[in-house]
Design an enzyme around this catalytic site. Structure first.
Site, PDB file in Angstrom:
ATOM      1  CB  THR A 280      -0.990   0.014   1.177  1.00  0.00           C
ATOM      2  OG1 THR A 280      -0.281  -0.117   2.396  1.00  0.00           O
ATOM      3  CG2 THR A 280      -2.008  -1.104   1.043  1.00  0.00           C
TER       4      THR A 280
ATOM      5  CE  LYS B 288       0.974  -3.287   3.600  1.00  0.00           C
ATOM      6  NZ  LYS B 288      -0.030  -2.276   3.860  1.00  0.00           N
TER       7      LYS B 288
ATOM      8  CB  THR C  27      -2.283  -3.749   8.331  1.00  0.00           C
ATOM      9  OG1 THR C  27      -1.968  -4.758   9.261  1.00  0.00           O
ATOM     10  CG2 THR C  27      -2.656  -4.417   7.028  1.00  0.00           C
TER      11      THR C  27
ATOM     12  CD  GLU D  81       2.734   5.211   6.899  1.00  0.00           C
ATOM     13  OE1 GLU D  81       2.546   5.847   7.951  1.00  0.00           O
ATOM     14  OE2 GLU D  81       1.859   4.549   6.323  1.00  0.00           O
TER      15      GLU D  81
ATOM     16  CG  ASN E  73      -0.081   8.481   8.559  1.00  0.00           C
ATOM     17  OD1 ASN E  73      -0.832   7.550   8.326  1.00  0.00           O
ATOM     18  ND2 ASN E  73       1.229   8.350   8.637  1.00  0.00           N
TER      19      ASN E  73
END
Lengths: 400, 400
Positions: free
Chosen positions: A150, A176, A187, A273, A395
């Site tokens: 993702t 992932k 997740t 991230e 985010n």
């Protein structure tokens, strides 16, 4: 143990496929299938979140019998917080895939990742299944690893080879995970394959230990997903003498699977991230392993520690404050802190160290922080990453 | 109860002063003194961090007897993680101040806030004390509130007036707090004054309840400080009939102090580092208050929830996921979520609501999020703020 090329299709008898059915607006691949040509002993671990995706609920149910032959994965939609439809959809999709694969319904598992609270686009997915199955191939391990992504910036896979009494046995995995979004939520999904011949209980035990030592010891943002799933398939095609618990063969196998799991968990943290740095927090000489782990996790999740590292500022006071706030009854007057090998706090008080030296340590891509409690003999460690403005950006981006 | 002008010097007999001794490079005021012209009944609550500033340790020790007359505050240096020097310095500084104020040593408390791990610049502070005491005045309440600031963008004070059997009684407070830096570390300091005549045990109880209901129910970044201190002085100068526990007068006093504490805690959250929004998280109908509180706090500390609100994205899935990850055994199939008064999730599944309506709610400065567990009769709430790139910037800035 030898690292070999490839991912989940490196072990004998595993095929993988991927396709795009339109869940991801980008058009990137969003359906993936992992399939063993023969039945497998299987084991899995899943999120402990009380809010669970219907995909997780169905896989947990089907894994009770300890065998399966395939897993269907979609990325871009978590199949969570949608109500009873979640399990119904998961059943419908896996039934269709099972029929086309000539499997019993309960031999196929399902994992989902992506945005929460939106129904799965079942028709799109069903339309994609035929192409997905046609795509199944020994050479598609990497495409599988790519299709489950993702917000990941790189795909993550690894394979190793071990020798069990003269037979070559392979263990591989793809994961992932980079935080929790898509852009709203993602997740950790992990899929392991092995061609080992292994008893069900031995596989379960080895997998549990490996996950404990890897995925359970990393944190990116402290937010627990509704969809975390880690599943292993062992299809016996290596033809080795059966691996049983508490044997030398078991130890060799455990070593391999632990290595694979640790490497994959490391790749997740490195791809955190917005992350620019990989941080190892080691808490040593605690009264119990649990205490060491709690303190390490508390430090690893501290926004003040993580932003400090993002800023390259070697301010050990934040480490001390976070350790003290962990809820574990530590004796702060005995606590030492090291940045790399450099002692920066001794018995609760700062040590006079060249700031230039510390700045150099903090400029490196990988930073080790050691907290020595000098109160017992137990050690634990957590891997985490730094916390940058980019994390907030990723985010907080408005999702239309 | 009536809100009146002024801060900690609004009640009778309290003087405050501030000066700059050079701890803050900016030259802003960094020493503050709060002094009552008569002895006070006092109470305090402090950080539960196992790593505590020497200033905190000394104040806790001195507060045991339940009386004091002054508190000395420095901002810019936490007096923490420096070893035995911390308490020695705190003693030395307060002794000098006590001598000049004609007080016994143990009648003066101390609070510090700022960077961790650096010794207090004792000589600078000692040089500042004379000017600080000369500055003491009834009109310097606001200067006091300003001198205790670190990364706070506004000073925070409030005063109210109540009537106890015909006598006017005043309760006031000043706080600092906006996160945990300076730029490396800051904390919450709160100072309350009242001219009420009140029994020691009654004051202690009322203060404890007020702090529980206010400062203990806010969170900005989830990082607990080594220096949190909340102290109240009651100097009896209002001449009211003595307030005793479990009386009507006590209830009136408790109301006032709770109001002051809640308003001040609200001001802290509104001034949260980088914050653009005030968020109230209410968890209702839980089996116990503790369960409600744990879930509310978990949601309030979730980076994914806070970045989502920073981005103005009404993605209730993150609230559900965070509630489920709190460790409390909730039944997700019964859980409802509201944004403001709008039901967005019912019994664990999304409700069809106009996205425009939700976007409007998320554009407001104050956002209320309600999680209804429908499993009991207990409610709790936490106040928090959103999490912006600015927070990361403030906390990662390299400190020379």
């Amino acid at each position: 143990m030898k690292i070999i090329k490839g991912g989940v299709t490196a072990p004998k008898g595993f095929l993988a496929g991927s396709t795009s059915c339109g869940i991801k607006k980008s058009g990137k691949t969003d359906l993936a299938l992992l399939f063993s040509t023969t039945p497998c002993v299987t084991a899995g671990t899943f999120t402990t979140n009380r809010v669970k995706s219907g995909s997780v609920v169905l896989s947990i149910e089907r894994l009770k019998k300890g065998s399966a032959q395939a897993v269907f994965v979609n990325s871009g939609n978590a199949n969570c917080c949608v109500g009873k439809k979640e399990i119904k959809d998961a059943r419908e999709i896996t039934s269709l895939a099972a029929r086309k694969l000539n499997l019993k319904n309960d031999s196929i598992l399902i994992a989902s990742t992506g945005i929460i609270g939106r129904p799965l686009p079942v028709n799109k997915i069903k339309n994609g299944i035929k192409g997905l199955i046609q795509n199944l191939s020994k050479s598609n391990g990497t495409s599988f690893a790519k299709a489950i992504m993702t917000t990941d910036t790189v795909h993550k896979e690894i394979a190793v080879e071990i020798n069990i009494k003269g037979k070559v046995v392979k263990v591989a995995g793809a994961v992932k995970g980079a935080g929790m979004i898509c852009p709203n939520m993602a997740t950790m999904l992990a899929f392991f394959t092995t061609d080992a011949v292994i008893e069900k209980e031995a596989l379960k035990q080895a997998f549990k230990e490996s996950v404990y030592d890897s995925f359970n010891k990393i944190t990116i943002d402290g937010d627990m997903s509704t969809n975390d799933s880690a599943i292993i398939f062992a299809n016996s095609m290596a033809g080795n003498s059966v691996i049983k618990k508490n044997t030398r063969d078991y130890a060799i196998f455990l070593d391999a699977i632990k290595f694979v799991a640790k490497e994959l968990s490391r790749k997740i943290v490195l791809d955190g991230e917005g992350a620019t740095r990989f941080i190892e927090i080691i808490v040593k000489d605690a009264k119990t392993e649990n205490m060491a782990g709690s303190i390490a996790r508390h430090i690893a999740n501290s926004n003040l520690v993580k932003t400090m590292i993002a800023g390259g500022d070697p301010n050990w006071g934040r480490i001390a404050a976070s350790a003290g706030a962990s809820g574990v009854k530590i004796n702060s007057g005995r606590m030492d802190i090291y940045f790399g090998r450099v002692l920066v706090m001794k018995n609760g008080a700062g040590v006079n160290v060249s700031r230039m030296l510390l700045l150099d340590i903090f400029r490196k891509k990988e930073i080790k922080i050691v907290v020595d409690l000098k109160s017992g003999k137990y050690t634990d460690r957590i891997w985490t990453c730094d916390f940058t403005e980019e994390y907030v950006k990723i985010n907080s981006e408005y999702e239309a």
